[in-house]
Design an enzyme around this catalytic site. Structure first.
Site, PDB file in Angstrom:
ATOM      1  N   ASP A  13     -11.556  21.509  34.591  1.00  0.00           N
ATOM      2  CA  ASP A  13     -12.542  20.994  35.545  1.00  0.00           C
ATOM      3  C   ASP A  13     -12.430  21.621  36.930  1.00  0.00           C
ATOM      4  O   ASP A  13     -12.720  20.987  37.945  1.00  0.00           O
ATOM      5  CB  ASP A  13     -12.428  19.452  35.667  1.00  0.00           C
ATOM      6  CG  ASP A  13     -12.584  18.777  34.329  1.00  0.00           C
ATOM      7  OD1 ASP A  13     -13.334  19.303  33.496  1.00  0.00           O
ATOM      8  OD2 ASP A  13     -11.961  17.717  34.114  1.00  0.00           O
ATOM      9  N   LYS A  16     -15.442  25.910  36.604  1.00  0.00           N
ATOM     10  CA  LYS A  16     -15.700  27.167  35.878  1.00  0.00           C
ATOM     11  C   LYS A  16     -17.194  27.368  35.632  1.00  0.00           C
ATOM     12  O   LYS A  16     -17.724  28.462  35.812  1.00  0.00           O
ATOM     13  CB  LYS A  16     -14.948  27.153  34.527  1.00  0.00           C
ATOM     14  CG  LYS A  16     -13.441  27.059  34.689  1.00  0.00           C
ATOM     15  CD  LYS A  16     -12.745  26.929  33.356  1.00  0.00           C
ATOM     16  CE  LYS A  16     -12.954  25.599  32.675  1.00  0.00           C
ATOM     17  NZ  LYS A  16     -12.348  24.441  33.348  1.00  0.00           N
ATOM     18  N   GLY A  40     -16.547  20.367  29.437  1.00  0.00           N
ATOM     19  CA  GLY A  40     -17.790  19.912  30.085  1.00  0.00           C
ATOM     20  C   GLY A  40     -17.956  20.761  31.325  1.00  0.00           C
ATOM     21  O   GLY A  40     -17.193  20.616  32.279  1.00  0.00           O
ATOM     22  N   HIS A  41     -18.890  21.696  31.298  1.00  0.00           N
ATOM     23  CA  HIS A  41     -19.079  22.620  32.413  1.00  0.00           C
ATOM     24  C   HIS A  41     -20.389  22.279  33.126  1.00  0.00           C
ATOM     25  O   HIS A  41     -21.461  22.363  32.536  1.00  0.00           O
ATOM     26  CB  HIS A  41     -19.069  24.074  31.911  1.00  0.00           C
ATOM     27  CG  HIS A  41     -17.749  24.484  31.333  1.00  0.00           C
ATOM     28  ND1 HIS A  41     -17.494  25.728  30.827  1.00  0.00           N
ATOM     29  CD2 HIS A  41     -16.576  23.796  31.213  1.00  0.00           C
ATOM     30  CE1 HIS A  41     -16.228  25.782  30.408  1.00  0.00           C
ATOM     31  NE2 HIS A  41     -15.674  24.622  30.622  1.00  0.00           N
ATOM     32  N   ARG A 143      -5.162  27.029   7.274  1.00  0.00           N
ATOM     33  CA  ARG A 143      -5.970  27.824   6.342  1.00  0.00           C
ATOM     34  C   ARG A 143      -6.827  26.987   5.397  1.00  0.00           C
ATOM     35  O   ARG A 143      -6.990  27.294   4.220  1.00  0.00           O
ATOM     36  CB  ARG A 143      -5.072  28.819   5.580  1.00  0.00           C
ATOM     37  CG  ARG A 143      -4.449  29.815   6.522  1.00  0.00           C
ATOM     38  CD  ARG A 143      -3.211  30.446   5.978  1.00  0.00           C
ATOM     39  NE  ARG A 143      -2.132  29.487   5.845  1.00  0.00           N
ATOM     40  CZ  ARG A 143      -0.947  29.793   5.338  1.00  0.00           C
ATOM     41  NH1 ARG A 143      -0.706  31.007   4.920  1.00  0.00           N
ATOM     42  NH2 ARG A 143      -0.001  28.891   5.251  1.00  0.00           N
ATOM     43  N   GLN A 223     -11.151  24.422  29.480  1.00  0.00           N
ATOM     44  CA  GLN A 223      -9.916  23.742  29.867  1.00  0.00           C
ATOM     45  C   GLN A 223      -9.231  24.529  30.992  1.00  0.00           C
ATOM     46  O   GLN A 223      -9.911  25.198  31.740  1.00  0.00           O
ATOM     47  CB  GLN A 223      -8.974  23.559  28.664  1.00  0.00           C
ATOM     48  CG  GLN A 223      -9.457  22.523  27.644  1.00  0.00           C
ATOM     49  CD  GLN A 223     -10.528  23.048  26.709  1.00  0.00           C
ATOM     50  OE1 GLN A 223     -10.341  24.052  26.026  1.00  0.00           O
ATOM     51  NE2 GLN A 223     -11.666  22.380  26.652  1.00  0.00           N
ATOM     52  N   ARG A 302     -14.314   9.634  32.288  1.00  0.00           N
ATOM     53  CA  ARG A 302     -13.076   8.983  32.730  1.00  0.00           C
ATOM     54  C   ARG A 302     -12.725   9.405  34.159  1.00  0.00           C
ATOM     55  O   ARG A 302     -12.943  10.549  34.541  1.00  0.00           O
ATOM     56  CB  ARG A 302     -11.907   9.398  31.812  1.00  0.00           C
ATOM     57  CG  ARG A 302     -12.008   8.865  30.418  1.00  0.00           C
ATOM     58  CD  ARG A 302     -10.859   9.378  29.573  1.00  0.00           C
ATOM     59  NE  ARG A 302     -10.949  10.817  29.333  1.00  0.00           N
ATOM     60  CZ  ARG A 302     -10.033  11.516  28.681  1.00  0.00           C
ATOM     61  NH1 ARG A 302      -8.943  10.923  28.230  1.00  0.00           N
ATOM     62  NH2 ARG A 302     -10.190  12.808  28.461  1.00  0.00           N
ATOM     63  N   SER A 411     -15.921  28.025  47.068  1.00  0.00           N
ATOM     64  CA  SER A 411     -17.075  27.194  46.732  1.00  0.00           C
ATOM     65  C   SER A 411     -17.114  25.989  47.660  1.00  0.00           C
ATOM     66  O   SER A 411     -16.116  25.293  47.829  1.00  0.00           O
ATOM     67  CB  SER A 411     -16.957  26.758  45.262  1.00  0.00           C
ATOM     68  OG  SER A 411     -18.003  25.894  44.936  1.00  0.00           O
TER      69      SER A 411
HETATM   70  P1  GDP Z   1     -15.542  22.919  34.739  1.00  0.00           P
HETATM   71  O1  GDP Z   1     -15.169  22.145  33.513  1.00  0.00           O
HETATM   72  O2  GDP Z   1     -14.415  23.773  35.229  1.00  0.00           O
HETATM   73  O3  GDP Z   1     -16.813  23.694  34.594  1.00  0.00           O
HETATM   74  O4  GDP Z   1     -15.773  21.830  35.879  1.00  0.00           O
HETATM   75  P2  GDP Z   1     -16.570  20.439  35.734  1.00  0.00           P
HETATM   76  O5  GDP Z   1     -18.016  20.704  35.664  1.00  0.00           O
HETATM   77  O6  GDP Z   1     -15.985  19.603  34.650  1.00  0.00           O
HETATM   78  O7  GDP Z   1     -16.140  19.719  37.064  1.00  0.00           O
HETATM   79  C1  GDP Z   1     -16.392  20.270  38.313  1.00  0.00           C
HETATM   80  C2  GDP Z   1     -17.236  19.267  39.118  1.00  0.00           C
HETATM   81  O8  GDP Z   1     -17.231  19.648  40.472  1.00  0.00           O
HETATM   82  C3  GDP Z   1     -18.689  19.236  38.694  1.00  0.00           C
HETATM   83  O9  GDP Z   1     -19.213  17.965  38.945  1.00  0.00           O
HETATM   84  C4  GDP Z   1     -19.328  20.279  39.634  1.00  0.00           C
HETATM   85  O10 GDP Z   1     -20.719  20.040  39.851  1.00  0.00           O
HETATM   86  C5  GDP Z   1     -18.548  20.031  40.904  1.00  0.00           C
HETATM   87  N1  GDP Z   1     -18.345  21.184  41.759  1.00  0.00           N
HETATM   88  C6  GDP Z   1     -18.143  22.494  41.428  1.00  0.00           C
HETATM   89  N2  GDP Z   1     -17.892  23.229  42.538  1.00  0.00           N
HETATM   90  C7  GDP Z   1     -17.922  22.366  43.573  1.00  0.00           C
HETATM   91  C8  GDP Z   1     -17.702  22.500  44.982  1.00  0.00           C
HETATM   92  O11 GDP Z   1     -17.401  23.569  45.504  1.00  0.00           O
HETATM   93  N3  GDP Z   1     -17.810  21.368  45.744  1.00  0.00           N
HETATM   94  C9  GDP Z   1     -18.095  20.148  45.213  1.00  0.00           C
HETATM   95  N4  GDP Z   1     -18.171  19.109  46.018  1.00  0.00           N
HETATM   96  N5  GDP Z   1     -18.320  19.988  43.892  1.00  0.00           N
HETATM   97  C10 GDP Z   1     -18.210  21.079  43.086  1.00  0.00           C
HETATM   98  P1  IMO Z   2     -13.134  21.798  30.797  1.00  0.00           P
HETATM   99  O1  IMO Z   2     -13.503  23.044  30.041  1.00  0.00           O
HETATM  100  C1  IMO Z   2     -10.198  18.676  31.568  1.00  0.00           C
HETATM  101  C2  IMO Z   2      -7.767  17.332  28.200  1.00  0.00           C
HETATM  102  C3  IMO Z   2      -8.015  15.935  27.664  1.00  0.00           C
HETATM  103  C4  IMO Z   2      -6.625  15.601  27.124  1.00  0.00           C
HETATM  104  C5  IMO Z   2      -6.153  16.937  26.562  1.00  0.00           C
HETATM  105  C6  IMO Z   2      -6.380  17.109  25.070  1.00  0.00           C
HETATM  106  O2  IMO Z   2     -14.284  20.943  31.143  1.00  0.00           O
HETATM  107  O3  IMO Z   2     -12.261  22.125  31.966  1.00  0.00           O
HETATM  108  P2  IMO Z   2      -8.495  17.463  23.491  1.00  0.00           P
HETATM  109  O4  IMO Z   2      -9.845  16.810  23.488  1.00  0.00           O
HETATM  110  O5  IMO Z   2      -8.522  18.919  23.687  1.00  0.00           O
HETATM  111  O6  IMO Z   2      -7.674  17.037  22.319  1.00  0.00           O
HETATM  112  O7  IMO Z   2      -7.744  16.811  24.760  1.00  0.00           O
HETATM  113  O8  IMO Z   2      -6.873  17.934  27.264  1.00  0.00           O
HETATM  114  N1  IMO Z   2      -8.986  18.196  28.240  1.00  0.00           N
HETATM  115  C7  IMO Z   2      -9.607  18.517  29.376  1.00  0.00           C
HETATM  116  N2  IMO Z   2      -9.380  18.131  30.643  1.00  0.00           N
HETATM  117  N3  IMO Z   2     -11.177  19.554  31.290  1.00  0.00           N
HETATM  118  C8  IMO Z   2     -11.397  19.964  30.028  1.00  0.00           C
HETATM  119  O9  IMO Z   2     -12.286  20.944  29.723  1.00  0.00           O
HETATM  120  C9  IMO Z   2     -10.626  19.415  28.987  1.00  0.00           C
HETATM  121  N4  IMO Z   2     -10.599  19.564  27.639  1.00  0.00           N
HETATM  122  C10 IMO Z   2      -9.581  18.820  27.193  1.00  0.00           C
HETATM  123  O10 IMO Z   2      -8.394  15.060  28.698  1.00  0.00           O
HETATM  124  O11 IMO Z   2      -5.768  15.245  28.170  1.00  0.00           O
HETATM  125 MG    MG Z   3     -15.094  20.163  32.841  1.00  0.00          MG
END
Ligand code: GDP
Ligand code: IMO
Ligand code: MG
Length: 429
Positions: A13, A16, A40-41, A143, A223, A302, A411
Site C-alpha cells: 500500500d 504503487k 488493491g491498487h 504441482r 504487496q 481494515r 507524491s
Molecule cells: P498500492 O497498493 O501500493 O497501490 O496502494 P493503495 O492504493 O492500497 O494505498 C495507497 C492509498 O494512498 C490510496 O488510497 C491512494 O489513493 C493514496 N495515495 C497515493 N499517493 C498518495 C499521496 O501522495 N498522498 C495521499 N494523501 N494519498 C495518496
Molecule cells: P498491495 O498490492 C498490504 C497482507 C495481508 C496479510 C498478509 C498475507 O495493495 O500493496 P494474503 O492475502 O497474501 O494471504 O495476506 O499480507 N497483504 C497486503 N498488505 N497490501 C497488499 O497488497 C497486501 N496483500 C497482502 O494483510 O497480512
Molecule cells: Mg494496496
C-alpha cells in the site's frame, strides 16, 4: 531494451497504483509479475477513483498493453468484476488486457481453505485478505494447480473436480467454517467465460519478443518487500516473491533484462494484518497518521497500523531489490505534524544495529529515532522540488542520505497529477 520495475519497499500500500498509472504513459506495456487479488491498487484521475486487484495499473492509458504475468494468481470472479467496472467506465480493454497461459487459477475451494486455515490459527492468524493466495501458491509448488491455459483443455472439468475433491478432504482437518461453496462455484464457472474472451499469451515469449522489438516495459509489483515469502517478516507474509527477483520468475525474463528499479516508500510506514512492525505507534500519533492518511485497506477496508518511517528496514529492502531510484509517497499526510520522526537504527539486547535480526517476530526491537521539524503547511499546487518548504526538503535529503539512493519522485496527493518529478541526481543534491 530493459524492463523497469516499480515495487513497494514496505508492507504494501505504498501507492504503487498511483505511480504506475502516472508513469505508464511513458511505456508500451505494463506487466504484473506476482500476487493476486490480495492487492488493491488505487488510481485517481479526472475526479474518478478506481481500485485494481488483478488488472495492471496501465489499463487507463489508451493504447498501452497490460499483461497479467505467469507469476500472478488469478481469481476469475474478481477479474470478471474488475472488467465489469472497466466496461462501466468505458475503458476499451479488448486486446489490451493479456493473460499469461501459465498463470495459476484461484479456485473457490482455495478461498475456502484460506478461511478455514486462518480460523484454525486463532490468535496466530496472519491476517490474510482471504483471497485464496496461500493455498493457490501451495498447489502451484505442490504441482497440483490449474492454469489459465488449462481452461481450453478437454479435461479441464475433470481436473477441476479432482482438485476440488482434494481440497474438500483437506478441509476436514479444520474446524467447520462457513462458506457458500455451491454459490461461489457457480459464479466461478460463469466468470470463466469472461476469462475465455480475453487474449491469452505465452507470457515469456510475449515479453522477450517485445523487448527484442524495442518496446518499453514496466513491471508492477504487488504487496511490499517486507511481505516477501523469503525475506519478509515470516510467517506474517504473503506467498509470493515480491522483490525484483520475482520479476524474472513472474514474467520469464533473465536478470540482465532488469533496468531501473523504482522503490516506493511512504513518508511514514503502515502495515495491515498481523506481524511485527518495529516502528508501529500504538498511540495518538499513530491514530493521527491513520486519520490524515486515510489508512484503511483498499481490498478489505481494515484499518492500517501506522508508524514512523523505518530506515534500517528500508535499507534492507533497497539492498534486496537493487533499487536505483526512490519514490516517496503521501508526504502531504505529514503536513500538519509539528515534528516528524524516522527510525535510524534498532536497539536489540542493548546493542545498536542497522540490520534486521533473524527473529524479528519475538525479539524485542527498540527503534532509535531522529526528529525533524515539520512544515505545517499545505503542499497543494507545488509542482517543483525547489518549491517544497525547506523542512520538507531537509527531511527528504536526510532520507536520501541515509538510504543512499536518489529520490526522483515525491507524491503530494492521491491524484495522478500530484507528483513532483525530480531528475536523477547524486544523492543529497
Ligand atoms: P498500492 O497498493 O501500493 O497501490 O496502494 P493503495 O492504493 O492500497 O494505498 C495507497 C492509498 O494512498 C490510496 O488510497 C491512494 O489513493 C493514496 N495515495 C497515493 N499517493 C498518495 C499521496 O501522495 N498522498 C495521499 N494523501 N494519498 C495518496
Ligand atoms: P498491495 O498490492 C498490504 C497482507 C495481508 C496479510 C498478509 C498475507 O495493495 O500493496 P494474503 O492475502 O497474501 O494471504 O495476506 O499480507 N497483504 C497486503 N498488505 N497490501 C497488499 O497488497 C497486501 N496483500 C497482502 O494483510 O497480512
Ligand atoms: Mg494496496
Amino acid at each position: 531494451m530493459a524492463i523497469d520495475v516499480i515495487l513497494g519497499l514496505q508492507w504494501g500500500d505504498e501507492g504503487k497504483g498511483k505511480i504506475v498509472d502516472y508513469l505508464a504513459s511513458s511505456y508500451d506495456i505494463v506487466a504484473r509479475f506476482q500476487g493476486g487479488p490480495n492487492a488493491g491498487h488505487t488510481l485517481k484521475f479526472d475526479g474518478k477513483k478506481f481500485v485494481l486487484h488483478t488488472v495492471p495499473s496501465g489499463i487507463f492509458r489508451p493504447g498501452l498493453l497490460n499483461l497479467v504475468g505467469n507469476g500472478v494468481v488469478i481469481d476469475p470472479i474478481t477479474l470478471a468484476a474488475e472488467i465489469r467496472e472497466l466496461e462501466k467506465a468505458g475503458v476499451n480493454y479488448n486486446g489490451r488486457l493479456l493473460l499469461a497461459r501459465k498463470a495459476h487459477l484461484i479456485l473457490p475451494t482455495h478461498r475456502y481453505l484460506d478461511a478455514a486455515s486462518e480460523n484454525a490459527k486463532g490468535k496466530a492468524k496472519i491476517g490474510s485478505t482471504l483471497k485464496g493466495i496461500g493455498p493457490t501458491y501451495m498447489d502451484k509448488t505442490g504441482r497440483n494447480g490449474l492454469r489459465v491455459g488449462d481452461i481450453s483443455r478437454s479435461n479441464f472439468k475433470e481436473r477441476y473436480q479432482t482438485l476440488k475433491e482434494k481440497h474438500l478432504s483437506l478441509l476436514e482437518i479444520y474446524p467447520p467454517t462457513a462458506f457458500a461453496l455451491e454459490e461461489e462455484e457457480q459464479k466461478w464457472m460463469e466468470s470463466l467465460e469472461v476469462l475465455r474472451q480475453l487474449k491469452q499469451v505465452d507470457g515469456e515469449y510475449f515479453i522477450n519478443h517485445a523487448l527484442r522489438d524495442g518496446k518499453r516495459i514496466l513491471a508492477e509489483g504487488a504487496q511490499g518487500s517486507m511481505l516477501d515469502i523469503d525475506f519478509g517478516t515470516y510467517p506474517f507474509v504473503t506467498s509470493s516473491n515480491t522483490i525484483t527477483a520475482g520479476v524474472c520468475i513472474g514474467l520469464g525474463v533473465s536478470p540482465d533484462k532488469i533496468g531501473e528499479v523504482i522503490g516506493i516508500s511512504k513518508a511514514y510506514c503502515t502495515r495491515v494484518g498481523s506481524g511485527p512492525f518495529p516502528t508501529e505507534l500504538d498511540n495518538a500519533t499513530g491514530e493521527r497518521l491513520r486519520a490524515e492518511g486515510g489508512e484503511f485497506g483498499a481490498t478489505t477496508g481494515r484499518p492500517r497500523r501506522c508508524g514512523w518511517i523505518d530506515l534500517p528496514q528500508l535499507r534492507y529492502t533497497i539492498m534486496l531489490n537493487g533499487v536505483t531510484q526512490l519514490a516517496i509517497t503521501k508526504i502531504d499526510v505529514l503536513n500538519a505534524f509539528e515534528q516528524i520522526e524516522a527510525a535510524t537504527a534498532y536497539r536489540i539486547d542493548g546493542q545498536s544495529t542497522q540490520e534486521l535480526p533473524y527473529d524479528i517476530c519475538d525479539q524485542p526491537i527498540e527503534p532509535v529515532y531522529q526528529a525533524y521539524p515539520g512544515w505545517q503547511r499545505s503542499l497543494d499546487g507545488i509542482i517543483a522540488y525547489e518549491e517544497l518548504p525547506a523542512p520538507a526538503q531537509d527531511y527528504l535529503r536526510a532520507l536520501e542520505k541515509a538510504l543512499e539512493v536518489p529520490i526522483t519522485m515525491i507524491s503530494t496527493g492521491p491524484e495522478r497529477n500530484k507528483l513532483i518529478v525530480k531528475a536523477k541526481r547524486p544523492v543529497g543534491v
